[in-house]
Design a protein around this motif. Sequence first.
Motif, PDB file in Angstrom:
ATOM      1  N   ASP A 117      30.251  38.860 -24.442  1.00  0.00           N
ATOM      2  CA  ASP A 117      30.795  39.038 -23.097  1.00  0.00           C
ATOM      3  C   ASP A 117      29.832  39.884 -22.263  1.00  0.00           C
ATOM      4  OD1 ASP A 117      31.168  41.752 -23.729  1.00  0.00           O
ATOM      5  OD2 ASP A 117      33.227  41.431 -24.377  1.00  0.00           O
ATOM      6  N   GLY A 118      30.158  40.067 -20.989  1.00  0.00           N
ATOM      7  CA  GLY A 118      29.233  40.717 -20.060  1.00  0.00           C
ATOM      8  C   GLY A 118      28.807  42.102 -20.483  1.00  0.00           C
ATOM      9  N   GLU A 119      29.764  42.966 -20.845  1.00  0.00           N
ATOM     10  CA  GLU A 119      29.428  44.342 -21.198  1.00  0.00           C
ATOM     11  C   GLU A 119      28.621  44.409 -22.483  1.00  0.00           C
ATOM     12  OE1 GLU A 119      32.760  46.911 -21.274  1.00  0.00           O
ATOM     13  OE2 GLU A 119      33.400  46.470 -19.221  1.00  0.00           O
ATOM     14  N   ALA A 120      29.034  43.654 -23.498  1.00  0.00           N
ATOM     15  CA  ALA A 120      28.299  43.657 -24.757  1.00  0.00           C
ATOM     16  C   ALA A 120      26.899  43.096 -24.558  1.00  0.00           C
ATOM     17  CB  ALA A 120      29.052  42.850 -25.814  1.00  0.00           C
TER      18      ALA A 120
ATOM     19  N   ASP B 274      33.038  46.357 -29.798  1.00  0.00           N
ATOM     20  CA  ASP B 274      34.251  46.232 -28.992  1.00  0.00           C
ATOM     21  C   ASP B 274      34.579  44.794 -28.607  1.00  0.00           C
ATOM     22  OD1 ASP B 274      34.807  48.955 -28.968  1.00  0.00           O
ATOM     23  OD2 ASP B 274      33.481  49.313 -27.252  1.00  0.00           O
ATOM     24  N   SER B 275      33.647  43.865 -28.798  1.00  0.00           N
ATOM     25  CA  SER B 275      33.856  42.516 -28.281  1.00  0.00           C
ATOM     26  C   SER B 275      34.040  41.461 -29.372  1.00  0.00           C
ATOM     27  CB  SER B 275      32.667  42.114 -27.396  1.00  0.00           C
ATOM     28  OG  SER B 275      31.466  42.098 -28.148  1.00  0.00           O
TER      29      SER B 275
ATOM     30  N   THR C 186      19.963  46.158 -22.905  1.00  0.00           N
ATOM     31  CA  THR C 186      19.387  47.500 -22.769  1.00  0.00           C
ATOM     32  C   THR C 186      18.725  47.947 -24.067  1.00  0.00           C
ATOM     33  OG1 THR C 186      21.077  48.075 -21.134  1.00  0.00           O
ATOM     34  CG2 THR C 186      19.922  49.902 -22.205  1.00  0.00           C
TER      35      THR C 186
ATOM     36  N   GLU D 106      25.132  43.172 -21.876  1.00  0.00           N
ATOM     37  CA  GLU D 106      24.322  44.147 -21.152  1.00  0.00           C
ATOM     38  C   GLU D 106      23.857  45.267 -22.080  1.00  0.00           C
ATOM     39  OE1 GLU D 106      22.072  45.624 -18.312  1.00  0.00           O
ATOM     40  OE2 GLU D 106      23.217  43.739 -18.151  1.00  0.00           O
ATOM     41  N   ARG D 107      24.737  45.693 -22.986  1.00  0.00           N
ATOM     42  CA  ARG D 107      24.349  46.744 -23.930  1.00  0.00           C
ATOM     43  C   ARG D 107      23.227  46.255 -24.851  1.00  0.00           C
ATOM     44  NH1 ARG D 107      30.062  47.864 -23.836  1.00  0.00           N
ATOM     45  NH2 ARG D 107      30.400  46.482 -25.620  1.00  0.00           N
TER      46      ARG D 107
END
Length: 696
Positions: free
Chosen positions: A339-342, A381-382, A348, A344-345
Motif C-alpha cells: 500500500d501507499g505508506e508501506a 503494518d500492511s 525511503t 513509501e517506507r
Amino acid sequence: MTALESVVDNVGAKGLDHLWRPGSVAVVGASDDPAKWGHWLASGALSGRELRRVHLVNHNGSRVCGTPTVRSLREVDGPVDLAVIAVPVPAVADAVDAALDAGARALLVITDGLHRLPRRPDLAHELAERARAAGVRLVGPSSLGIADTGARLQLAWGRFVQGPVAVVTQSGQVGSELAAMLARDGSGVSRFASVGRQVDVTTEELLASLVTDEPTRAVLTYLEDVRDPRAFLEAAAALRAADKPLVVLAAGTSAAGSAAARSHTGALTGSIDVLDAACRAAGAVRAGTPAHAAALAHALALGARPRGRRIAVISDSGGQAALAADVAATAGLTVAPLDGEAGERVRTLLPDAAPSNPIDLAGAGEQDMTVYARAAEAVADSVDAVLLTGYFGRFGEDSPSLADAERLVAERLTRLTVKVPVLVHSMADEPITTGTLTRGGVPVFADVRTTLLALAGSAEWTGARPRTLPPAPTTEHAPGGDASYVAAREVLVRAGVPMAEAAMANSAAEAVEISRRWPGRTVLKAGELAHKTEVGGVVLGLRTEEEVAAAYRELTHRLAVPSLVVERMDERPGVVEMLVGVRRDPVFGPVIVVGTGGVTAELWRDTALELAPVTEEQAARMLTRLRGYPLLLGWRGAPGTDLAALARCVAAVSRIPQAEPDVAACEINPLRVAPDGVVAVDALLTWNDTTEEMYR
C-alpha cells in the motif's frame, strides 16, 4: 472443574495420571545389549531416576547399565506405578500378571506380535480385560513407547529433544520421524506417545490428556483410523479452546474407499474429505506429509498465527524472491502490492529498488545488515506475515566476525513478532543465528516450500471458525437398497426442498390432463425406478399433448411400469445446475455435500463437504469453496443466482438424517439454481437396511 477438565474427564483421560506422572517405573525385559529394546527402555528409565524409583527386571538377574536387576517383578521391593513390558511374546502374559500383582497402576506393552501367538490370537484383548478389571490402564501392545521430556520420562526407542510439541501416533516409526523432524527444525517434543494396537488406551484419550499439559503448546497426531469419532472431535475442540493447535497427519484416506458408491455424493468424496470436515468442525488443521506436519506444528507452537493470507516477501536474492512468490501463490497465499505508506517506507529505505512486493534487497544487506530488520518493520503494518528468504542466518557461519551483528538483527526480528508473524527460509547449516530466531518465536526452515506451507497452514488454523459439534449418531446404519424417485420426492418435500411441480399419472389421458396445469414443456419419468436415466426412464421437453400421450404409452410399455411421474420442466433462464447430497459416513456419521452438478458432476469433481447438519450460514461458506462459485455469482454477464435459496436448500438437506432415521443417503442432482430460487428436478434416495418396505 473447568470446561476443559470436564472434556478430559469425559473422554476418559483422567485415568492416565500414573502413565505420565509415575512415582516409580519398572522395566521388564531390561537388557545390557544396546541393540535391544530392553536397553533403550532401561537407559531411558534410569535417566529420570532422580525423579522416581526405577526397577529393572532381567530374567538372568544380571546388571543392566551398571544397575542391579531382579529376575521378576514379584521380587520388587516397593510399589510400581508404571510397568514397561518388553519381553518375548510367550512371556508377556506372565509379565502382565506379575505387574498387576505388584500393584502397577499403568502398563506400557512394547512387545509386538501377540496376535500371532498359537491358539491365543486374542491375548492382547484378554490382557486389556485383566488390566481394566484391576483398574489399570494399558498402552499397546506393539507400542514404540512414551516420553515426557520435561518430566525426564524416556520410555521409548530413540532419543527425544525437549520442546513444545506433543506427538501422538498410530505408527511408532512415523512418530519417530516426526520427532526427528521437529528437532531438525529447532523445536522438540513435550510428550510422545505411540498407541500401538489400542486395546485399552486410545488415541483420543491421549489427545485429551494434552489439554491440561502445560509444556505442550501444539499437538501433532498421526492417524490411520479414528476409533471414537465423538471423542476425537471433543478432544480436538478442547485443544482448540486451550489454544493448543492440533495438526493431523493421516494415511489411508484416498477417495478409492468410496469408489463403489452408487451416487455422486459418495463417488466424488472420500474419507479424506470427511476427515478435513471433522478437522474444520473442531478447529484442527490437516497436513499432507510428515515434513509439512512437523513444520506446521513447529510454526504454530512458536506462535506464528497470521491474521490472514497477505504476506510480504523480503530477500537478498531476486531469484529466491521470485521463487518464493511463485510457491506462495500455489500455497494459497497472497503476495500483494504494497500500500501507499508501506511502499513509501520501502522507497525511503531502498532508494535504488522498486517499492514492490517481493522486496529485493539487491545487496543492501551486505552493506548494512540491519536492512533485513528495517525492511520487515517497514511492511509489518500492511501484511499478515513476513517471509525472509535467502542468505540471512549464514553470515555468522561463513564470516564469524559478522556473527554478533547478525545476532542483533535476529533479535530485532524476534521483537517484531509482537506485531506480525515472521518466518525465515535460511541457507544456514548451523544454528549460530537461526537459534536466536527460533528461541525468539521466529520459525526457520531450510526449504522455502516447507516455510510457505507452514505459513499457509498457520493462516488456515488461525482463520478457522470452529462450530458447535453436530450431534453424535445414536445408532450405526448400513445402506440397504435404493428407493424410487417418488419416495425421494416425499422425503425432500418434508425437508422443505422446492421440487418441480409434478403428479402421478396412471394413464396417457391422465398424463395429458396433468400437463395442462402449466405452460411450457413437460417431463415424464418412471418414478418407481431408482435409476431412471440408466434404463431410459426419462423423456424431456414434451411440447404437445400428443407428444405427452405417445411418450407415456412408449415408456409404460417398454419398462413395464403401471404409472409415470408427470413433471413440469424447469425452463427458467440463467440456471446453474448443482448437486446437493447427504450420506452417512461410517466413521463420523452424516455429512453434507454440495458441488457442481448435472451430467458433468464427475468430470469436474467440484465439491465441498461438512459434517451434517449445517446452518444456512455454514452452507453459504461451503459454496465459496467451490471452483464453480463464480458461476453462481454470474459469469460473463450472466445474472447472479439466488445464493440464499441455495444455502437454505443445503441446510435443509443436511437435516434429513436427523429427521428421517431410515434414510442412509439422499442426493439431488441436478438442483437447478436460478436468480429467482432453486428447484430440484431429480433425486436418489438410499434407505438403511433396517427400513420397512414402505418405499417398494
